[in-house]
Design a protein around this motif. Structure first.
Motif, PDB file in Angstrom:
ATOM      1  N   THR A  24       0.829  -1.208   0.000  1.00 19.08           N
ATOM      2  CA  THR A  24       0.000   0.000   0.000  1.00 19.08           C
ATOM      3  C   THR A  24       0.857   1.249   0.000  1.00 19.08           C
ATOM      4  O   THR A  24       0.624   2.193  -0.764  1.00 19.08           O
ATOM      5  CB  THR A  24      -0.935   0.005   1.236  1.00 19.08           C
ATOM      6  N   SER A  25       1.891   1.269   0.837  1.00 16.28           N
ATOM      7  CA  SER A  25       2.774   2.435   0.931  1.00 16.28           C
ATOM      8  C   SER A  25       3.547   2.655  -0.357  1.00 16.28           C
ATOM      9  O   SER A  25       3.709   3.792  -0.823  1.00 16.28           O
ATOM     10  CB  SER A  25       3.743   2.263   2.106  1.00 16.28           C
ATOM     11  N   ALA A  26       4.063   1.564  -0.940  1.00 13.80           N
ATOM     12  CA  ALA A  26       4.819   1.681  -2.186  1.00 13.80           C
ATOM     13  C   ALA A  26       3.941   2.222  -3.307  1.00 13.80           C
ATOM     14  O   ALA A  26       4.348   3.107  -4.078  1.00 13.80           O
ATOM     15  CB  ALA A  26       5.404   0.323  -2.571  1.00 13.80           C
ATOM     16  N   HIS A  27       2.723   1.674  -3.413  1.00 10.61           N
ATOM     17  CA  HIS A  27       1.798   2.127  -4.452  1.00 10.61           C
ATOM     18  C   HIS A  27       1.477   3.610  -4.280  1.00 10.61           C
ATOM     19  O   HIS A  27       1.555   4.396  -5.237  1.00 10.61           O
ATOM     20  CB  HIS A  27       0.519   1.295  -4.388  1.00 10.61           C
ATOM     21  N   ASN A  28       1.114   4.012  -3.065  1.00 10.83           N
ATOM     22  CA  ASN A  28       0.708   5.393  -2.833  1.00 10.83           C
ATOM     23  C   ASN A  28       1.885   6.358  -2.842  1.00 10.83           C
ATOM     24  O   ASN A  28       1.712   7.552  -3.114  1.00 10.83           O
ATOM     25  CB  ASN A  28      -0.056   5.491  -1.509  1.00 10.83           C
ATOM     26  N   MET A  29       3.093   5.858  -2.564  1.00 13.54           N
ATOM     27  CA  MET A  29       4.280   6.700  -2.695  1.00 13.54           C
ATOM     28  C   MET A  29       4.494   7.074  -4.162  1.00 13.54           C
ATOM     29  O   MET A  29       4.849   8.216  -4.480  1.00 13.54           O
ATOM     30  CB  MET A  29       5.511   5.976  -2.144  1.00 13.54           C
ATOM     31  N   ILE A  30       4.264   6.113  -5.052  1.00 11.42           N
ATOM     32  CA  ILE A  30       4.345   6.427  -6.480  1.00 11.42           C
ATOM     33  C   ILE A  30       3.329   7.514  -6.829  1.00 11.42           C
ATOM     34  O   ILE A  30       3.638   8.469  -7.561  1.00 11.42           O
ATOM     35  CB  ILE A  30       4.096   5.165  -7.329  1.00 11.42           C
ATOM     36  N   THR A  31       2.101   7.375  -6.306  1.00 14.80           N
ATOM     37  CA  THR A  31       1.064   8.358  -6.591  1.00 14.80           C
ATOM     38  C   THR A  31       1.476   9.738  -6.112  1.00 14.80           C
ATOM     39  O   THR A  31       1.306  10.740  -6.826  1.00 14.80           O
ATOM     40  CB  THR A  31      -0.262   7.962  -5.909  1.00 14.80           C
ATOM     41  N   ALA A  32       1.996   9.825  -4.888  1.00 14.77           N
ATOM     42  CA  ALA A  32       2.411  11.116  -4.339  1.00 14.77           C
ATOM     43  C   ALA A  32       3.540  11.730  -5.159  1.00 14.77           C
ATOM     44  O   ALA A  32       3.535  12.941  -5.449  1.00 14.77           O
ATOM     45  CB  ALA A  32       2.848  10.937  -2.885  1.00 14.77           C
ATOM     46  N   LEU A  33       4.509  10.914  -5.551  1.00 11.71           N
ATOM     47  CA  LEU A  33       5.628  11.415  -6.350  1.00 11.71           C
ATOM     48  C   LEU A  33       5.171  11.836  -7.743  1.00 11.71           C
ATOM     49  O   LEU A  33       5.683  12.813  -8.304  1.00 11.71           O
ATOM     50  CB  LEU A  33       6.714  10.343  -6.439  1.00 11.71           C
ATOM     51  N   LEU A  34       4.200  11.113  -8.286  1.00  5.16           N
ATOM     52  CA  LEU A  34       3.659  11.485  -9.595  1.00  5.16           C
ATOM     53  C   LEU A  34       2.885  12.798  -9.502  1.00  5.16           C
ATOM     54  O   LEU A  34       3.034  13.680 -10.364  1.00  5.16           O
ATOM     55  CB  LEU A  34       2.753  10.371 -10.116  1.00  5.16           C
ATOM     56  N   ASP A  35       2.056  12.938  -8.467  1.00  8.73           N
ATOM     57  CA  ASP A  35       1.316  14.188  -8.278  1.00  8.73           C
ATOM     58  C   ASP A  35       2.275  15.359  -8.110  1.00  8.73           C
ATOM     59  O   ASP A  35       2.037  16.460  -8.639  1.00  8.73           O
ATOM     60  CB  ASP A  35       0.410  14.086  -7.052  1.00  8.73           C
ATOM     61  N   ASN A  36       3.355  15.139  -7.370  1.00  8.94           N
ATOM     62  CA  ASN A  36       4.342  16.195  -7.167  1.00  8.94           C
ATOM     63  C   ASN A  36       5.029  16.557  -8.485  1.00  8.94           C
ATOM     64  O   ASN A  36       5.275  17.738  -8.774  1.00  8.94           O
ATOM     65  CB  ASN A  36       5.384  15.758  -6.142  1.00  8.94           C
ATOM     66  N   TYR A  37       5.344  15.542  -9.276  1.00 10.12           N
ATOM     67  CA  TYR A  37       5.963  15.785 -10.589  1.00 10.12           C
ATOM     68  C   TYR A  37       5.059  16.660 -11.455  1.00 10.12           C
ATOM     69  O   TYR A  37       5.520  17.619 -12.087  1.00 10.12           O
ATOM     70  CB  TYR A  37       6.231  14.440 -11.278  1.00 10.12           C
ATOM     71  N   MET A  38       3.793  16.340 -11.462  1.00  5.04           N
ATOM     72  CA  MET A  38       2.852  17.114 -12.272  1.00  5.04           C
ATOM     73  C   MET A  38       2.681  18.535 -11.725  1.00  5.04           C
ATOM     74  O   MET A  38       2.583  19.498 -12.487  1.00  5.04           O
ATOM     75  CB  MET A  38       1.501  16.400 -12.319  1.00  5.04           C
ATOM     76  N   TYR A  39       2.680  18.672 -10.403  1.00  5.24           N
ATOM     77  CA  TYR A  39       2.541  19.993  -9.789  1.00  5.24           C
ATOM     78  C   TYR A  39       3.761  20.866 -10.098  1.00  5.24           C
ATOM     79  O   TYR A  39       3.624  22.041 -10.483  1.00  5.24           O
ATOM     80  CB  TYR A  39       2.379  19.829  -8.281  1.00  5.24           C
TER      81      TYR A  39
END
Length: 555
Positions: free
Chosen positions: A132-147
């Motif tokens: 769960t943490s690994a999956h959502n860490m990717i999401t957070a890093l992707l959101d940050n990349y887009m931001y």
């Protein structure tokens, strides 16, 4: 009959190093999680031959409460040990969603459990949390990349396909909007949650061969598409190493024991109705390295779990089961014979006879893979001798072995007959080399139609407009050679969970296609199957409590 928890507390557990020693794993190799749980490092697989006989346990189309595959799997391992064979059981880890939802835990039951049951059904060694943490860490890093690149059209994405996961049943999270509250909170967008067993990270963890393969697969995860229409991956994001670090312990198989101290590997947990439904390749191979006989299972009915075990896991890992055990219950047969769900415990021989066609289809399908099949009749207290005789006689007509499993009530002693049947069948008539349903070079449409027609007995498969677009993306990305993983209801050969009986020639619709380039499979979502389940009107959580430090109601 005592509850599962009462039985578990009455068992004398051995220190996990003693359990490991019975199969040749040295104490110094173990990474302890308390006295009765340990992880086994992957070094224990190096330069070792896999010598064990592999037994797959699958089932007819199940009822909502299942048919007891895990109880049979554990019971068979107990029975094999009682007749002098060194057996190991290899299972999936339970998800908190079903534990607190409708189906309950997944550690077996009665006198055929893996222990410590409460730990295994709850947080265990943290593998699910790591996924769960690994999956959502990717999401957070992707959101940050887009931001951070929101004003750079060349670096931003035109489409994001990666969502979030959580290991609970929560229908309200299926579709959400993130980034609300102004620009400081990120980019506002529609997204959603899947349950953790549906995460591509979970599939990757269960299919990876080692740490390097795990990282390679993580790199290949497709997160979305650039403005030029090219795939954007975790490798492009530059964080594959960081995500692998989060999974460095989760990749190691977990060793526990049964109610009779039989070694058990419990590792990984993809669902079979929305993922590939099998425990990790590494745990299976470790069990085959240290055991003479290895009992493993595939989730739900054979049309889902076994099909994916053969066409995906076995193909990728080079496995070839020596035998398949098909679990049958009176309730499952009656339900598929038209008996009302509320009447399943009442005698209904006619409904039972009608339901035998479901058994026939699963046997025929397993034989198409080259598998030798025996039936394990998982006995319940409400079963009558007449009903049992009907099933036994039918199996004799089919030319397949039949044995009653009483492991729930009697432990290994109640599975000795089944164990003898399994050993004798493997010695006299083992399964042939696997015959896959489709060739990897077939198109995705051809693969889908072959599974639908050969396994489900459907007439055809159609694709929605959105699904057809995804097929073009898959072809452009050069991924058409990957195996398919069909996400479909487990309660019917069709995509309608209420459609039971002897159904033929129906139409199936692929409503969406998910590209799991890291797990190296294409997920076809049929009908309205949900990758985030909801809770029932009376969830199991209502009966779970802790009283004087003791957990109650967990099963």
């Amino acid at each position: 009959m005592k509850s599962d928890i009462e039985i578990a507390r009455g068992v004398s557990l051995k220190p996990i190093e003693e359990v490991a020693a019975t199969i040749g794993i040295p104490e110094q190799a173990l990474e302890h999680y308390g006295h009765h749980i340990a992880k086994v490092p992957l070094e224990q697989l190096k330069n070792k031959k896999q010598k064990g006989k592999l037994i797959l346990v699958t089932a007819i189309t199940p009822t909502k409460t299942g048919v007891g595959k895990t109880t049979v799997s554990v019971g068979l391992s107990l029975g094999l040990n009682r007749i002098g064979k060194k057996a190991i059981v290899a299972l999936r880890e339970p998800s908190l969603g079903p534990c607190f939802g409708m189906k309950g835990g997944a550690a077996g039951g009665g006198y055929a459990q893996v222990l410590p049951m409460e730990n295994i059904n709850l947080h265990f060694t943290g593998d699910f949390h790591a996924v769960t943490s690994a999956h959502n860490m990717i999401t957070a890093l992707l959101d940050n990349y887009m931001y951070q690149n929101r004003n750079n059209l060349q670096r931003n994405l035109s489409e994001v396909t990666w969502k979030r996961v959580l290991d609970v049943n929560d229908r309200s999270l299926r579709n959400v909007v993130s980034g609300l509250g102004g620009r400081v909170n990120g980019i506002t967008c529609e997204t959603g949650f899947d349950i953790t067993p549906a995460s591509e990270i979970m599939a990757i963890l269960c299919l990876a061969n080692d740490m390097d393969d795990l990282k390679r697969r993580i790199e290949n995860i497709v997160l979305g598409y650039t403005v030029k229409g090219t795939p954007f991956t975790v490798k492009d994001l530059g964080v594959a190493g960081a995500i692998t670090v989060l999974l460095k312990d989760a990749i190691k198989p977990n060793l526990v024991q049964t109610t009779e101290n039989t070694p058990a590997f419990v590792h990984g947990g993809p669902f079979a109705n929305i993922a590939h439904g099998a425990n990790s390749v590494l745990a299976t191979k470790m069990a085959l390295t240290y055991g003479e006989y290895v009992v493993t299972e595939a989730g739900f009915g054979a049309d889902l779990g076994a099909e994916k075990f053969f066409n995906i896991k076995s193909r990728m890992a080079g496995l070839n089961p020596d035998l398949t055990v098909l679990v049958v219950t009176v309730g499952g047969l009656k339900l598929n014979g038209g008996t009302r769900e509320e009447d399943l415990k009442q005698p209904d021989v006619n409904g039972l006879r009608r339901g035998l066609k479901n058994l026939d289809r699963h046997v025929a399908n397993l034989r198409k893979f080259g598998q030798t099949v025996v039936v394990a009749f998982n006995r319940f207290a409400s079963d009558t001798s007449q009903e049992i005789s009907v099933v036994a006689d039918h199996c004799k007509e089919l030319g397949i072995g039949f044995a009653i499993n009483n492991a729930f009530a009697e432990g290994g002693e109640g599975a000795e007959v089944l164990a003898h049947l399994v050993v004798d069948t493997i010695e006299e008539n083992p399964s042939k080399p696997l015959k896959f349903t489709y060739d990897l070079n077939d198109s995705i449409e051809v693969k889908a139609n072959k599974v639908a027609k050969e396994i489900y007995d459907a007439g055809c498969v159609t694709f929605t407009t959105g699904a057809k677009k995804k097929l073009k993306d898959i072809e452009a990305m050069g991924l058409s050679h990957l195996p398919i993983c069909i996400a479909k209801t487990q309660y019917s050969f069709t995509q309608d969970p209420k459609a039971v009986g002897d159904l033929h020639g129906f139409e199936l619709e692929v409503s969406d296609v998910v590209i799991n380039a890291g797990a190296e499979m294409i997920v076809l979502i049929m009908g309205s199957i949900m990758r985030m389940p909801g809770l029932p009107k009376h969830p199991s959580a209502l009966g779970i409590d802790i009283v004087d430090g003791q957990i109650e109601g967990l099963s």
